[in-house]
Design a protein around this motif. Structure first.
Motif, PDB file in Angstrom:
ATOM      1  N   ASN A 474      26.960  68.290  68.342  1.00 45.99           N
ATOM      2  CA  ASN A 474      26.062  67.145  68.202  1.00 45.99           C
ATOM      3  C   ASN A 474      26.720  65.987  67.449  1.00 45.99           C
ATOM      4  N   GLN A 475      27.642  65.316  68.134  1.00 41.80           N
ATOM      5  CA  GLN A 475      28.328  64.158  67.587  1.00 41.80           C
ATOM      6  C   GLN A 475      28.304  63.018  68.611  1.00 41.80           C
ATOM      7  N   PHE A 476      28.656  61.801  68.154  1.00 45.35           N
ATOM      8  CA  PHE A 476      28.526  60.603  68.978  1.00 45.35           C
ATOM      9  C   PHE A 476      29.819  60.303  69.741  1.00 45.35           C
ATOM     10  N   ASN A 477      30.199  61.174  70.648  1.00 43.50           N
ATOM     11  CA  ASN A 477      31.338  60.939  71.541  1.00 43.50           C
ATOM     12  C   ASN A 477      30.904  61.245  72.964  1.00 43.50           C
ATOM     13  N   GLY A 478      31.659  60.739  73.939  1.00 44.49           N
ATOM     14  CA  GLY A 478      31.424  61.122  75.326  1.00 44.49           C
ATOM     15  C   GLY A 478      30.536  60.158  76.083  1.00 44.49           C
ATOM     16  N   ALA A 479      29.523  60.696  76.765  1.00 41.89           N
ATOM     17  CA  ALA A 479      28.710  59.919  77.702  1.00 41.89           C
ATOM     18  C   ALA A 479      27.685  59.056  76.975  1.00 41.89           C
ATOM     19  N   TRP A 480      27.819  57.740  77.135  1.00 44.82           N
ATOM     20  CA  TRP A 480      26.849  56.806  76.555  1.00 44.82           C
ATOM     21  C   TRP A 480      25.624  56.677  77.449  1.00 44.82           C
ATOM     22  N   SER A 481      25.864  56.423  78.751  1.00 44.11           N
ATOM     23  CA  SER A 481      24.731  56.250  79.659  1.00 44.11           C
ATOM     24  C   SER A 481      25.156  56.554  81.086  1.00 44.11           C
ATOM     25  N   THR A 482      24.167  56.499  81.975  1.00 42.50           N
ATOM     26  CA  THR A 482      24.396  56.779  83.386  1.00 42.50           C
ATOM     27  C   THR A 482      23.492  55.893  84.229  1.00 42.50           C
ATOM     28  N   TYR A 483      23.911  55.624  85.470  1.00 41.73           N
ATOM     29  CA  TYR A 483      23.103  54.879  86.426  1.00 41.73           C
ATOM     30  C   TYR A 483      23.052  55.691  87.703  1.00 41.73           C
ATOM     31  N   ALA A 484      21.820  56.040  88.139  1.00 42.09           N
ATOM     32  CA  ALA A 484      21.666  56.962  89.261  1.00 42.09           C
ATOM     33  C   ALA A 484      20.847  56.378  90.404  1.00 42.09           C
ATOM     34  N   PHE A 485      20.652  55.058  90.436  1.00 45.48           N
ATOM     35  CA  PHE A 485      19.730  54.461  91.392  1.00 45.48           C
ATOM     36  C   PHE A 485      20.402  53.889  92.634  1.00 45.48           C
ATOM     37  N   PHE A 486      21.647  54.214  92.883  1.00 41.73           N
ATOM     38  CA  PHE A 486      22.308  53.785  94.115  1.00 41.73           C
ATOM     39  C   PHE A 486      21.718  54.546  95.308  1.00 41.73           C
ATOM     40  N   ASP A 487      21.461  53.850  96.409  1.00 46.27           N
ATOM     41  CA  ASP A 487      20.952  54.504  97.616  1.00 46.27           C
ATOM     42  C   ASP A 487      21.970  55.467  98.213  1.00 46.27           C
ATOM     43  N   SER A 488      23.249  55.236  97.947  1.00 46.01           N
ATOM     44  CA  SER A 488      24.302  56.085  98.499  1.00 46.01           C
ATOM     45  C   SER A 488      24.320  57.477  97.880  1.00 46.01           C
ATOM     46  N   GLY A 489      23.661  57.656  96.754  1.00 47.04           N
ATOM     47  CA  GLY A 489      23.710  58.927  96.043  1.00 47.04           C
ATOM     48  C   GLY A 489      24.767  58.977  94.962  1.00 47.04           C
ATOM     49  N   LEU A 490      25.582  57.938  94.845  1.00 48.15           N
ATOM     50  CA  LEU A 490      26.559  57.900  93.759  1.00 48.15           C
ATOM     51  C   LEU A 490      25.864  57.817  92.408  1.00 48.15           C
ATOM     52  N   VAL A 491      26.509  58.396  91.405  1.00 48.91           N
ATOM     53  CA  VAL A 491      26.059  58.291  90.020  1.00 48.91           C
ATOM     54  C   VAL A 491      27.261  57.867  89.190  1.00 48.91           C
ATOM     55  N   VAL A 492      27.101  56.853  88.358  1.00 49.08           N
ATOM     56  CA  VAL A 492      28.192  56.412  87.491  1.00 49.08           C
ATOM     57  C   VAL A 492      27.835  56.722  86.047  1.00 49.08           C
ATOM     58  N   VAL A 493      28.862  57.052  85.274  1.00 45.77           N
ATOM     59  CA  VAL A 493      28.698  57.420  83.867  1.00 45.77           C
ATOM     60  C   VAL A 493      29.693  56.625  83.040  1.00 45.77           C
ATOM     61  N   SER A 494      29.243  56.099  81.920  1.00 47.44           N
ATOM     62  CA  SER A 494      30.142  55.404  80.998  1.00 47.44           C
ATOM     63  C   SER A 494      30.543  56.356  79.875  1.00 47.44           C
ATOM     64  N   GLY A 495      31.852  56.588  79.739  1.00 49.52           N
ATOM     65  CA  GLY A 495      32.387  57.402  78.664  1.00 49.52           C
ATOM     66  C   GLY A 495      32.858  56.510  77.532  1.00 49.52           C
ATOM     67  N   ILE A 496      32.364  56.730  76.336  1.00 51.62           N
ATOM     68  CA  ILE A 496      32.659  55.842  75.212  1.00 51.62           C
ATOM     69  C   ILE A 496      34.158  55.693  75.022  1.00 51.62           C
ATOM     70  N   GLU A 497      34.853  56.809  74.928  1.00 45.85           N
ATOM     71  CA  GLU A 497      36.295  56.792  74.685  1.00 45.85           C
ATOM     72  C   GLU A 497      37.111  56.938  75.967  1.00 45.85           C
ATOM     73  N   GLN A 498      36.447  57.111  77.112  1.00 45.47           N
ATOM     74  CA  GLN A 498      37.141  57.433  78.353  1.00 45.47           C
ATOM     75  C   GLN A 498      37.175  56.257  79.320  1.00 45.47           C
ATOM     76  N   GLY A 499      35.998  55.824  79.807  1.00 44.11           N
ATOM     77  CA  GLY A 499      35.936  54.764  80.797  1.00 44.11           C
ATOM     78  C   GLY A 499      34.823  55.020  81.786  1.00 44.11           C
ATOM     79  N   LEU A 500      35.061  54.690  83.050  1.00 41.74           N
ATOM     80  CA  LEU A 500      34.052  54.760  84.108  1.00 41.74           C
ATOM     81  C   LEU A 500      34.295  55.964  85.012  1.00 41.74           C
ATOM     82  N   TYR A 501      33.302  56.841  85.109  1.00 44.46           N
ATOM     83  CA  TYR A 501      33.339  57.972  86.034  1.00 44.46           C
ATOM     84  C   TYR A 501      32.431  57.662  87.223  1.00 44.46           C
TER      85      TYR A 501
END
Length: 557
Positions: A474-501
């Motif tokens: 339980n620490q503040f690293n990794g996934a900040w947020s996600t967006y799942a509303f694309f009609d294509s079914g794609l989901v994107v995730v923002s990684g604080i220290e990583q980038g865009l998945y």
């Protein structure tokens, strides 16, 4: 460990210091200079000055009585019985501000197979991402997004004219727009720098073809960017990210990302933590700003480039969701109204904002073990809201990721409906609902997808992608947020220290875990010790006169 104003302020301070690489046991060597520390503390005081949160002080005190008085036990609900998490930290203690991960944009999907892991194909230490029913289409590193420190929020936009989906990722220094026309080869189209200074808090929403961006950066205001110009921009091939990136993940790309210019700017407020846009009413709701005591600062954006003040509802608000309450809503007495669900650190307020000059507080909801009511979202049928408490896992209230469920079928009388506990011990941060699936960005345990189709009593995690495989603690690293509303079914995730998945869940033919605790569990909380004083199943979770009446019965008894 009672709720108090001090506890909330201390949580914010620790969160800010952690974001700036200051350890609790003293300063890092690179921060031994007292002037550096003074600047950090000064910035913290600017973000979280006591004047911004004065509204919450009296209400916070209401809730520590709740914890001192109530002895809650759990009854088995529709889900499996809850057990303590067996997650361990796997020896990982601290993460440097930026993970050195190279981009993966070579046109090949990375499949989550029967071994439930995906190898990062270009990582020098052969990193593997634990996964289930989620494939990785691509990954864009922070450096290739034009950032040298951290990412934060993420949102999406669909270009109807050119049939292209875009991810918009918030960064410490600005916001970057990424074309997902080929999700295995995303194109970084350009970066809009922060209007003023850098900040680790930035939030983005869209209306028509415009992006609206706020930040905690001082004097940032509201940036407005016309995204219709993105398709005409010429960008290098995504393969150049990979070829120019060293195995450390750094390249010269962040120096060559196209710099975008604001289309317009609105400066009636300084800094803000978040915003929400109700497209039906053409209203932007600015929250956590220096206006309205941090409450709902409402702007009419029917003219997208010229926002106009519309109204105010006071009291610090961390996040909000507002809907035009139509026939989907179970409470027929509010059909045709515009309703906001405001997440206000220690409670949820349900507000009628139809008349924005005179908003009406309909009701207030809180829950046992409230620590920091961070964010939430309505179910597809609008009967429930799912709530993130950002500090309950850290404070020991819950050993596993807890999602609070509130029945809002009667907007005047919201009721506690249960707690869903995930499999890991990570902190939950942001969540959204689409097609009866709950998409959670849970910091160190990454993206978690929970099936709601069998009812809230049988919620079960059916898919995940762990962007922080070193630890689920339980620490503040990794996934900040996600967006799942694309009609294509794609989901994107923002990684604080990583980038865009860029991810693609497979949720068509899911199977459920046969073991009793395979996909999380739901507890229904009942105060058995006080049942002789009347029906307290819901009363104990509500504040105000009903809770005071309950205490009165105890005293008289």
């Amino acid at each position: 460990d009672r709720i108090s104003t001090y506890a909330l302020e201390n949580t914010r301070r620790n969160h800010y210091l952690r974001r700036n690489n200051v350890k609790e046991d003293g300063l890092n060597k690179n921060l031994e200079d007292s002037t550096v520390l003074d600047n950090i503390i000064g910035n913290y005081n600017h973000y979280y000055g006591s004047d911004r949160h004065s509204d919450s002080a009296s209400i916070v005190e209401d809730h520590h009585h709740m914890q001192d008085t109530m002895a809650a036990t759990s009854e088995g609900g529709g889900g499996a019985p809850c057990k303590p998490s067996n997650e361990t930290d796997r020896g990982f203690q601290y993460l440097s501000p930026v993970e050195k991960l190279p981009s993966v944009t070579d046109g090949k999907s990375q499949i989550c197979g029967v071994n439930h892991k995906i190898d990062h194909p270009k990582h020098e230490n052969k990193r593997s991402y634990p996964c289930k029913n989620v494939d990785m289409e691509s990954f864009v590193s922070l450096s290739d997004l034009g950032e040298s420190y951290e990412a934060n929020d993420i949102w999406g936009w669909y270009d109807t004219e050119n049939d292209v989906e875009y991810a918009i990722i918030g960064l410490s220094s600005g916001s970057t727009f990424v074309s997902l026309e080929d999700p295995t080869q995303p194109k970084v189209m350009g970066k809009l720098n922060s209007h003023t200074s850098n900040s680790v808090w930035r939030d983005i929403k869209t209306y028509k073809n415009y992006a609206y961006i706020v930040s905690e950066a001082f004097h940032h205001g509201l940036q407005i960017f016309d995204m219709s110009q993105l398709h005409s921009l010429q960008q290098p091939s995504p393969s150049s990210y990979s070829s120019s990136s060293s195995t450390s993940g750094y390249s010269a790309m962040y120096n060559t990302v196209t710099q975008l210019e604001e289309t317009a700017h609105h400066g009636s407020f300084s800094n803000a933590h978040n915003l929400f846009i109700n497209e039906d009413s053409s209203t932007a709701y600015i929250v956590g700003s220096n206006r309205c005591s941090g409450g709902l600062y409402m702007l009419d954006i029917s003219n997208p480039l010229v926002p106009v003040y519309a109204g105010c509802h006071r009291g610090y608000t961390h996040d909000v969701q507002c809907v035009t309450y139509d026939e989907r809503g179970p409470d027929t007495s509010f059909h045709g109204k515009e309703i906001c669900f405001a997440y206000k650190e220690n409670r949820v307020e349900i507000i009628d904002v139809t008349n924005k000059r005179f908003p009406i507080l309909i009701s207030t909801f809180t829950y046992f073990g409230v620590k920091y009511t961070h964010q939430g979202w309505l179910s597809d049928d609008w009967k429930h809201i799912f709530i993130n408490d950002e500090v309950d896992e850290m404070s020991g209230i819950s050993a596993r990721t807890r999602t609070i469920i509130c029945d809002v079928s009667d907007l005047r009388k919201p009721k506690f409906a249960g707690n869903y506990y995930g499999k890991a011990s990570a902190i939950d941060h942001n969540l959204y609902v689409k097609n009866n699936f709950l998409y959670q960005a849970n910091y160190r345990s990454g993206l978690r997808i929970v099936d709601l189709n069998r009812g809230i009593g049988s919620m079960e995690e059916v898919a995940f992608f762990d962007i922080f495989p070193m630890s689920d603690s339980n620490q503040f690293n990794g996934a900040w947020s996600t967006y799942a509303f694309f009609d294509s079914g794609l989901v994107v995730v923002s990684g604080i220290e990583q980038g865009l998945y860029v991810l693609r869940p497979s949720l068509q033919n899911i199977t459920y875990d046969e073991d009793e605790d395979g996909g999380g569990c739901v507890d229904w909380m009942v105060a058995k010790n006080y049942t002789e004083y009347g029906d307290t199943r819901q009363l104990m979770w509500e504040r105000g006169n009903r809770f005071l009446s309950f205490l009165g019965k105890l005293i008289q008894g």
